[in-house]
Design a protein around this motif. Structure first.
Motif, PDB file in Angstrom:
ATOM      1  N   GLY A 270     -13.490  27.150  -9.844  1.00 10.49           N
ATOM      2  CA  GLY A 270     -14.819  27.096 -10.022  1.00 10.49           C
ATOM      3  C   GLY A 270     -15.379  26.431 -11.078  1.00 10.49           C
ATOM      4  O   GLY A 270     -14.935  26.269 -12.080  1.00 10.49           O
ATOM      5  N   PRO A 271     -16.867  26.398 -11.303  1.00 16.00           N
ATOM      6  CA  PRO A 271     -17.478  25.657 -12.280  1.00 16.00           C
ATOM      7  C   PRO A 271     -17.411  26.364 -13.700  1.00 16.00           C
ATOM      8  O   PRO A 271     -17.309  26.132 -14.777  1.00 16.00           O
ATOM      9  CB  PRO A 271     -18.827  25.517 -12.107  1.00 16.00           C
ATOM     10  CG  PRO A 271     -19.163  26.303 -10.796  1.00 16.00           C
ATOM     11  CD  PRO A 271     -17.663  26.632 -10.173  1.00 16.00           C
ATOM     12  N   ASP A 272     -17.329  27.893 -13.682  1.00 17.33           N
ATOM     13  CA  ASP A 272     -17.135  28.619 -14.678  1.00 17.33           C
ATOM     14  C   ASP A 272     -15.662  28.856 -14.966  1.00 17.33           C
ATOM     15  O   ASP A 272     -15.320  29.764 -15.959  1.00 17.33           O
ATOM     16  CB  ASP A 272     -17.943  29.881 -14.403  1.00 17.33           C
ATOM     17  CG  ASP A 272     -17.401  30.832 -13.469  1.00 17.33           C
ATOM     18  OD1 ASP A 272     -16.527  30.422 -12.719  1.00 17.33           O
ATOM     19  OD2 ASP A 272     -17.852  32.091 -13.597  1.00 17.33           O
ATOM     20  N   GLY A 273     -14.431  28.583 -14.014  1.00 20.02           N
ATOM     21  CA  GLY A 273     -13.256  28.919 -14.191  1.00 20.02           C
ATOM     22  C   GLY A 273     -12.691  30.018 -13.944  1.00 20.02           C
ATOM     23  O   GLY A 273     -11.749  30.563 -14.356  1.00 20.02           O
ATOM     24  N   GLY A 274     -13.696  30.998 -13.480  1.00 20.58           N
ATOM     25  CA  GLY A 274     -13.255  32.328 -13.116  1.00 20.58           C
ATOM     26  C   GLY A 274     -13.031  33.054 -14.468  1.00 20.58           C
ATOM     27  O   GLY A 274     -12.186  34.268 -14.518  1.00 20.58           O
ATOM     28  N   GLY A 275     -13.561  32.850 -15.719  1.00 17.82           N
ATOM     29  CA  GLY A 275     -13.339  33.539 -16.648  1.00 17.82           C
ATOM     30  C   GLY A 275     -12.162  32.978 -17.513  1.00 17.82           C
ATOM     31  O   GLY A 275     -11.728  33.464 -18.591  1.00 17.82           O
ATOM     32  N   LEU A 276     -11.434  31.978 -17.138  1.00 15.64           N
ATOM     33  CA  LEU A 276     -10.398  31.312 -17.872  1.00 15.64           C
ATOM     34  C   LEU A 276     -10.695  30.799 -18.897  1.00 15.64           C
ATOM     35  O   LEU A 276     -11.914  29.806 -19.025  1.00 15.64           O
ATOM     36  CB  LEU A 276      -9.777  30.307 -16.914  1.00 15.64           C
ATOM     37  CG  LEU A 276      -8.597  29.524 -17.526  1.00 15.64           C
ATOM     38  CD1 LEU A 276      -7.372  30.389 -17.517  1.00 15.64           C
ATOM     39  CD2 LEU A 276      -7.856  28.639 -16.541  1.00 15.64           C
TER      40      LEU A 276
END
Length: 70
Positions: free
Chosen positions: A41-47
């Motif tokens: 996703g756009p936020d990288g799932g916290g990655l």
């Protein structure tokens, strides 16, 4: 280990890094089973990607603490 530096959000392609991360979680944390698209996703799932400035590591703190500067 303690790492100090810059951190930025990133994402993982479900067909590449996302699949490898999901496989690693299956091996090392079987109770948590994210899918390969969990980091897409756009936020990288916290990655996050960390560019270190310095780090400290040890086996028997504080007797053998080693400091690394990048």
């Amino acid at each position: 280990m303690i790492v100090e530096g810059e951190s930025r959000a990133t994402s993982a392609d479900p067909d590449d890094l996302g699949a490898r991360l999901a496989e690693a979680f299956t091996k090392y944390a079987p109770e948590y089973a994210p899918g390969p698209d969990s980091w897409a996703g756009p936020d990288g799932g916290g990655l996050r990607v960390i560019t270190p400035r310095r780090a400290m590591a040890w086996f028997a703190f504080p007797a053998d603490c080693t400091r690394f500067v990048f």
